[in-house]
Design a protein around this motif. Structure first.
Motif, PDB file in Angstrom:
ATOM      1  N   ARG A  41      -0.977   9.101   7.626  1.00  0.00           N
ATOM      2  CA  ARG A  41      -1.564   8.597   6.385  1.00  0.00           C
ATOM      3  C   ARG A  41      -0.453   8.372   5.362  1.00  0.00           C
ATOM      4  O   ARG A  41       0.320   9.279   5.084  1.00  0.00           O
ATOM      5  N   SER A  42      -0.423   7.172   4.811  1.00  0.00           N
ATOM      6  CA  SER A  42       0.565   6.836   3.795  1.00  0.00           C
ATOM      7  C   SER A  42      -0.098   6.886   2.426  1.00  0.00           C
ATOM      8  O   SER A  42      -1.020   6.119   2.141  1.00  0.00           O
ATOM      9  N   TYR A  43       0.374   7.799   1.584  1.00  0.00           N
ATOM     10  CA  TYR A  43      -0.182   7.982   0.247  1.00  0.00           C
ATOM     11  C   TYR A  43       0.606   7.247  -0.825  1.00  0.00           C
ATOM     12  O   TYR A  43       0.171   7.181  -1.962  1.00  0.00           O
ATOM     13  N   VAL A  44       1.781   6.747  -0.477  1.00  0.00           N
ATOM     14  CA  VAL A  44       2.632   6.126  -1.492  1.00  0.00           C
ATOM     15  C   VAL A  44       2.985   4.694  -1.103  1.00  0.00           C
ATOM     16  O   VAL A  44       2.581   3.746  -1.773  1.00  0.00           O
ATOM     17  N   THR A  48      -2.626   4.847  -1.019  1.00  0.00           N
ATOM     18  CA  THR A  48      -2.678   5.832  -2.108  1.00  0.00           C
ATOM     19  C   THR A  48      -3.424   7.050  -1.588  1.00  0.00           C
ATOM     20  O   THR A  48      -4.035   6.998  -0.516  1.00  0.00           O
ATOM     21  N   GLU A  49      -3.430   8.126  -2.355  1.00  0.00           N
ATOM     22  CA  GLU A  49      -4.189   9.297  -1.914  1.00  0.00           C
ATOM     23  C   GLU A  49      -5.677   8.977  -1.841  1.00  0.00           C
ATOM     24  O   GLU A  49      -6.380   9.462  -0.965  1.00  0.00           O
ATOM     25  N   SER A  51      -6.933   5.973  -1.210  1.00  0.00           N
ATOM     26  CA  SER A  51      -7.136   4.997  -0.138  1.00  0.00           C
ATOM     27  C   SER A  51      -5.869   4.914   0.710  1.00  0.00           C
ATOM     28  O   SER A  51      -5.076   3.988   0.588  1.00  0.00           O
ATOM     29  N   PRO A  52      -5.667   5.921   1.570  1.00  0.00           N
ATOM     30  CA  PRO A  52      -4.429   5.974   2.352  1.00  0.00           C
ATOM     31  C   PRO A  52      -4.300   4.814   3.332  1.00  0.00           C
ATOM     32  O   PRO A  52      -5.290   4.327   3.875  1.00  0.00           O
ATOM     33  N   THR A  90       8.110  14.573   3.678  1.00  0.00           N
ATOM     34  CA  THR A  90       6.873  15.344   3.491  1.00  0.00           C
ATOM     35  C   THR A  90       6.614  16.293   4.666  1.00  0.00           C
ATOM     36  O   THR A  90       5.570  16.928   4.716  1.00  0.00           O
ATOM     37  N   GLN A 121      -1.272  14.818   6.513  1.00  0.00           N
ATOM     38  CA  GLN A 121      -1.123  13.374   6.634  1.00  0.00           C
ATOM     39  C   GLN A 121      -1.401  12.854   8.051  1.00  0.00           C
ATOM     40  O   GLN A 121      -1.426  11.635   8.254  1.00  0.00           O
ATOM     41  N   GLY A 140      -0.012   0.009  -1.058  1.00  0.00           N
ATOM     42  CA  GLY A 140       0.733   1.040  -1.762  1.00  0.00           C
ATOM     43  C   GLY A 140       1.895   0.458  -2.525  1.00  0.00           C
ATOM     44  O   GLY A 140       2.003  -0.759  -2.705  1.00  0.00           O
TER      45      GLY A 140
END
Length: 180
Positions: A41-44, A48-49, A51-52, A90, A121, A140
């Motif tokens: 899961r990519s949060y950046v 986003t957190e 909508s990963p 991370t 993640q 992102g």
């Protein structure tokens, strides 16, 4: 022939076309027991957190064709430091020394970054259709998640590497975009 203190690094994603470290030999290679997957899961960068998005990880099961790079002994410590800064931000990946088979038939131990299935993640083993829905809707800091997938596929194809699962994800995205 690699000396005992040379380091082999296995790349299955962006490391394949953008290693960022000095190498004296680069060969296609295969790792068994792991597969390339959109399982992080990519949060950046690609989501986003709230909508990963999804980016690549090396997950258990199957096999994966990638690239192996031999790093000379004098560059070993600096390369490991660089890779830890790049891959362990991370701690979604675990650093491992695992056997890989080089295109010339040799089997060597290589530094490999595999997914930590206990990390928050980790997205789990998704079907291509499930991954397509996530990738199609994520954006992102670094842009659309779809662009990440298509760029990865373009690079893999340019290197003569087929990844049928990623290609299926891309086809499913095309169907979603077409309303089907």
């Amino acid at each position: 022939m690699a000396g005992d203190d040379d380091l082999w690094v296995f790349g299955y994603g962006s490391l394949m076309w953008n290693p960022g470290f000095p190498e004296v030999e680069a060969l296609r290679a295969r790792i068994h027991g792991y597969r390339r997957a959109l399982c992080v899961r990519s949060y950046v960068h690609r989501g986003t957190e709230a909508s990963p998005g999804l980016v690549l990880g090396l997950d258990r099961g199957g096999s994966c064709t990638g690239m192996a790079f031999r790093v000379p002994r004098a560059e070993r410590a600096a390369t490991v430091h660089y890779l830890r800064e790049r891959e362990l931000v991370t701690h979604v990946y675990k650093e491992r020394m695992l056997p890989i088979r080089l295109a010339d038939g040799r089997v060597v131990m290589a530094l490999v970054y595999v997914i930590d299935r206990d990390h928050i993640q980790y997205a789990g083993a998704l079907t291509a259709a499930e991954a397509a829905v996530i990738v199609a809707g994520a954006r992102g800091r670094s842009g659309e998640n779809v662009d990440y997938l298509l760029n990865t596929l373009d690079h893999l194809r340019a290197m003569g590497i087929r990844d049928q699962w990623l290609e299926e994800v891309a086809r499913d995205i095309d169907r979603l975009r077409a309303g089907g």
